[in-house]
Design a protein around this motif. Sequence first.
Motif, mmCIF file in Angstrom:
data_model
loop_
_atom_site.group_PDB
_atom_site.id
_atom_site.type_symbol
_atom_site.label_atom_id
_atom_site.label_comp_id
_atom_site.label_asym_id
_atom_site.label_seq_id
_atom_site.Cartn_x
_atom_site.Cartn_y
_atom_site.Cartn_z
ATOM 1 N N GLY A 275 10.907 -4.530 10.234
ATOM 2 C CA GLY A 275 9.470 -4.729 10.058
ATOM 3 C C GLY A 275 9.060 -4.676 8.595
ATOM 4 N N ILE A 276 9.641 -3.716 7.851
ATOM 5 C CA ILE A 276 9.305 -3.594 6.420
ATOM 6 C C ILE A 276 9.773 -4.828 5.657
ATOM 7 C CG2 ILE A 276 9.735 -2.278 4.313
ATOM 8 C CD1 ILE A 276 9.963 0.228 6.033
ATOM 9 N N LEU A 277 10.998 -5.289 5.909
ATOM 10 C CA LEU A 277 11.531 -6.438 5.191
ATOM 11 C C LEU A 277 10.763 -7.718 5.521
ATOM 12 C CD1 LEU A 277 15.377 -5.760 5.416
ATOM 13 C CD2 LEU A 277 13.907 -5.590 3.399
ATOM 14 N N VAL A 278 10.296 -7.845 6.763
ATOM 15 C CA VAL A 278 9.476 -9.011 7.108
ATOM 16 C C VAL A 278 8.190 -9.011 6.292
ATOM 17 C CG1 VAL A 278 8.090 -10.078 8.931
ATOM 18 C CG2 VAL A 278 10.419 -9.348 9.420
ATOM 19 N N GLU A 279 7.559 -7.866 6.171
ATOM 20 C CA GLU A 279 6.307 -7.765 5.411
ATOM 21 C C GLU A 279 6.548 -7.974 3.913
ATOM 22 O OE1 GLU A 279 3.284 -7.531 6.389
ATOM 23 O OE2 GLU A 279 3.593 -7.225 8.533
ATOM 24 N N VAL A 280 7.608 -7.384 3.382
ATOM 25 C CA VAL A 280 7.889 -7.504 1.946
ATOM 26 C C VAL A 280 8.204 -8.950 1.581
ATOM 27 C CG1 VAL A 280 9.517 -6.879 0.114
ATOM 28 C CG2 VAL A 280 8.651 -5.122 1.665
ATOM 29 N N TRP A 281 9.141 -9.565 2.308
ATOM 30 C CA TRP A 281 9.538 -10.925 1.973
ATOM 31 C C TRP A 281 8.442 -11.940 2.262
ATOM 32 C CZ3 TRP A 281 13.054 -12.305 -1.233
ATOM 33 C CH2 TRP A 281 14.184 -11.531 -1.432
ATOM 34 N N SER A 282 7.619 -11.696 3.267
ATOM 35 C CA SER A 282 6.496 -12.608 3.527
ATOM 36 C C SER A 282 5.522 -12.607 2.363
ATOM 37 C CB SER A 282 5.774 -12.207 4.826
ATOM 38 O OG SER A 282 6.614 -12.353 5.939
ATOM 39 N N CYS A 283 5.249 -11.426 1.825
ATOM 40 C CA CYS A 283 4.345 -11.310 0.677
ATOM 41 C C CYS A 283 4.936 -11.995 -0.550
ATOM 42 C CB CYS A 283 4.081 -9.833 0.391
ATOM 43 S SG CYS A 283 2.997 -9.527 -1.025
ATOM 44 N N ARG A 313 5.390 -12.959 -12.297
ATOM 45 C CA ARG A 313 6.137 -11.754 -12.685
ATOM 46 C C ARG A 313 5.234 -10.524 -12.703
ATOM 47 N NH1 ARG A 313 7.883 -8.971 -17.432
ATOM 48 N NH2 ARG A 313 10.038 -8.218 -17.181
ATOM 49 N N ASN A 314 4.014 -10.682 -13.193
ATOM 50 C CA ASN A 314 3.072 -9.551 -13.187
ATOM 51 C C ASN A 314 2.725 -9.127 -11.755
ATOM 52 O OD1 ASN A 314 3.019 -9.696 -15.981
ATOM 53 N ND2 ASN A 314 1.174 -10.955 -16.040
ATOM 54 N N PHE A 315 2.614 -10.115 -10.852
ATOM 55 C CA PHE A 315 2.331 -9.790 -9.452
ATOM 56 C C PHE A 315 3.484 -9.004 -8.827
ATOM 57 C CE2 PHE A 315 3.047 -11.058 -5.001
ATOM 58 C CZ PHE A 315 1.894 -10.522 -4.423
ATOM 59 N N ILE A 316 4.726 -9.431 -9.089
ATOM 60 C CA ILE A 316 5.886 -8.713 -8.548
ATOM 61 C C ILE A 316 5.958 -7.306 -9.135
ATOM 62 C CG2 ILE A 316 8.398 -8.719 -8.345
ATOM 63 C CD1 ILE A 316 7.051 -10.867 -6.685
ATOM 64 N N GLN A 317 5.580 -7.171 -10.398
ATOM 65 C CA GLN A 317 5.573 -5.848 -11.036
ATOM 66 C C GLN A 317 4.596 -4.904 -10.336
ATOM 67 O OE1 GLN A 317 7.535 -4.964 -13.942
ATOM 68 N NE2 GLN A 317 6.884 -2.930 -13.276
ATOM 69 N N LEU A 318 3.470 -5.441 -9.884
ATOM 70 C CA LEU A 318 2.481 -4.613 -9.189
ATOM 71 C C LEU A 318 2.960 -4.168 -7.813
ATOM 72 C CD1 LEU A 318 -0.808 -6.559 -10.047
ATOM 73 C CD2 LEU A 318 -0.009 -4.408 -11.047
ATOM 74 N N LEU A 319 3.942 -4.865 -7.237
ATOM 75 C CA LEU A 319 4.449 -4.490 -5.910
ATOM 76 C C LEU A 319 5.381 -3.285 -5.957
ATOM 77 C CD1 LEU A 319 5.294 -7.969 -4.314
ATOM 78 C CD2 LEU A 319 3.209 -6.623 -4.077
ATOM 79 N N ARG A 320 5.906 -2.963 -7.137
ATOM 80 C CA ARG A 320 6.920 -1.905 -7.230
ATOM 81 C C ARG A 320 6.439 -0.558 -6.700
ATOM 82 N NH1 ARG A 320 10.342 1.297 -10.246
ATOM 83 N NH2 ARG A 320 12.476 0.484 -10.383
ATOM 84 N N GLN A 324 4.860 2.437 0.128
ATOM 85 C CA GLN A 324 4.203 3.080 1.269
ATOM 86 C C GLN A 324 3.306 2.091 2.017
ATOM 87 O OE1 GLN A 324 4.659 4.613 -1.629
ATOM 88 N NE2 GLN A 324 5.990 6.275 -0.892
ATOM 89 N N THR A 325 2.680 1.172 1.290
ATOM 90 C CA THR A 325 1.837 0.169 1.949
ATOM 91 C C THR A 325 2.670 -0.721 2.861
ATOM 92 O OG1 THR A 325 0.344 0.148 0.041
ATOM 93 C CG2 THR A 325 0.214 -1.716 1.558
ATOM 94 N N PHE A 326 3.798 -1.196 2.373
ATOM 95 C CA PHE A 326 4.670 -2.042 3.195
ATOM 96 C C PHE A 326 5.298 -1.242 4.334
ATOM 97 C CE2 PHE A 326 4.720 -4.532 -0.802
ATOM 98 C CZ PHE A 326 4.294 -5.744 -0.281
ATOM 99 N N GLU A 327 5.541 0.029 4.100
ATOM 100 C CA GLU A 327 6.089 0.870 5.160
ATOM 101 C C GLU A 327 5.104 0.992 6.313
ATOM 102 O OE1 GLU A 327 8.632 4.990 5.191
ATOM 103 O OE2 GLU A 327 6.672 5.022 4.204
ATOM 104 N N GLY A 328 3.824 1.163 5.989
ATOM 105 C CA GLY A 328 2.813 1.230 7.047
ATOM 106 C C GLY A 328 2.687 -0.091 7.793
#
Length: 517
Positions: A275-283, A313-320, A324-328
């Motif tokens: 579930g986490i990987l689906v949310e992360v990679w979709s984003c 690149r700045n957007f990906i940096q903000l995801l680091r 916890q958001t993706f975990e939820g």
Amino acid sequence: MLQLASVGYGDWKHAPRDLARGLAFRGSSERVGSPQNGNFLGILELLAEYDTFLAEHIQKRVNKVSVDSTPDIANVDQLTIIFRYVLPDGPVERFVKFMPTRGHTGRQLADILLEFIEYNGISLKDLRGQSYDNAANMSGKYKGMQAILKERNHQAEYIPCVAHSLNLLGKCAAECCQSAVRFFMFVQGLYVFFSASTHRWNLLVDALKPLKCPTIKPLSDTRWEARYDALHALRKGYQAVLQVLTAISDDNDETYQTKVTARGFVSSMKKLETGILVEVWSCIMERFHKTSQALQDSNMTLNKATNLLQGLRNFIQLLRPQFQTFEGRGQALSGCHHYTEEISRKKRRKVGLDSEGESEDTSLDPSSRFKVDSYLPIIDQILSSMKTRLEAYDDDLEESLPEEMIHFSTLIKQHHFNSECKEIQMFKFINENEFAHAFRNVSVVFKLYLCLMISNCSGERSFSALKRVKNHLRSSMRQKRLNSLAILCIENDILQKIDTDDIIKSFALSKSGKCVI
């Protein structure tokens, strides 16, 4: 004048004395070919009709080239040639020709292009740029095609295709850790499982249709955007796909192999990690998809492309820090709140009696371990790859240009340009207001800048036309007919402007069986 027409004019030192005779040189326009360009340019145009060197100099354009290859329906490897040049309205990319090739080395491809340029009388000195994909035979520093052409003309700057570079860094991120590799194998396996049976596919379509969700899609090694389509479809129809798999695993009419495979997919989809990987990679893939579409525009400039990549690149940096958001989101999607490590029994490492001084293994909770082992490697791999790729696209316009640019900057402050493609708008501003005589160097800089090919997407689009023109019904088509039909198909906008009535009449008369007596 007869002598001028026969032998040409050679006394350029005394041209003002012999030709002008006190007439004003300058006109209201500085464009070659304009009726208001004055006596000097008008005389040059006349002399160019009898002097080939002068004619070549006046008609000279700044050109960029891009090539790529693909096999057609007859297994003939077709090399597409794309030229980019600048008109007063801005940069233009045009398909030129398909050429059959028997080799893929940098030397072989360069020889084909050089032979084409020489045969058509194009000056290699006018070549100011080249753009190919990142394959070694194209981008190689010593034996690549770009290096060979640069030996012949050091001004032919090589710029890697930005769209292909974006695909490569995404591919590297998808292979950076075991969990990412397993995840995309799971996505591809899910499509293969349903597509292998019309019965299972119909069950999936019936479940997704009321929800207006797209069907699951396959992955592709060459078309990276296919991963976005696959992840978008899986995320939208996650619960519906899970219900269909559960129904198949419980259906007694299915074979044991099918039921066991379905239970394996159900088990994977009920894991929090999935579930986490689906949310992360979709984003991530959504932003990659939008950026890639923007980079494929034929009017894309180097400055705009660099800004798009830097913004990504700045957007990906903000995801680091947002794990916890993706975990939820993963918990809500999978319906599971525990990691696999929490459910299974933890294995303890056997410690010998003589290891009192050794420190114990660092203990991480399952959430932190998944973050360290899977989430952060994906984000960091993307950031690291983007930093390396961006170094190849340094901005061509310096912050401080000579006095002419300072003068030009004060002029354009009085005008408001749109936020998109300011370079093209400023170049049009110079030409529409006929300021080229006042800002000659600025005009040349804009021409060189706008001519830079930053992608070979036009070549990829020509391959789509190749498949439509030369299909299985026309597999024996000759090369000359293929190129003629390809130009009509790809450059259709030019075809629409041509008056074909006279051509049709001439063709009808030449093919007519009757002749007028």
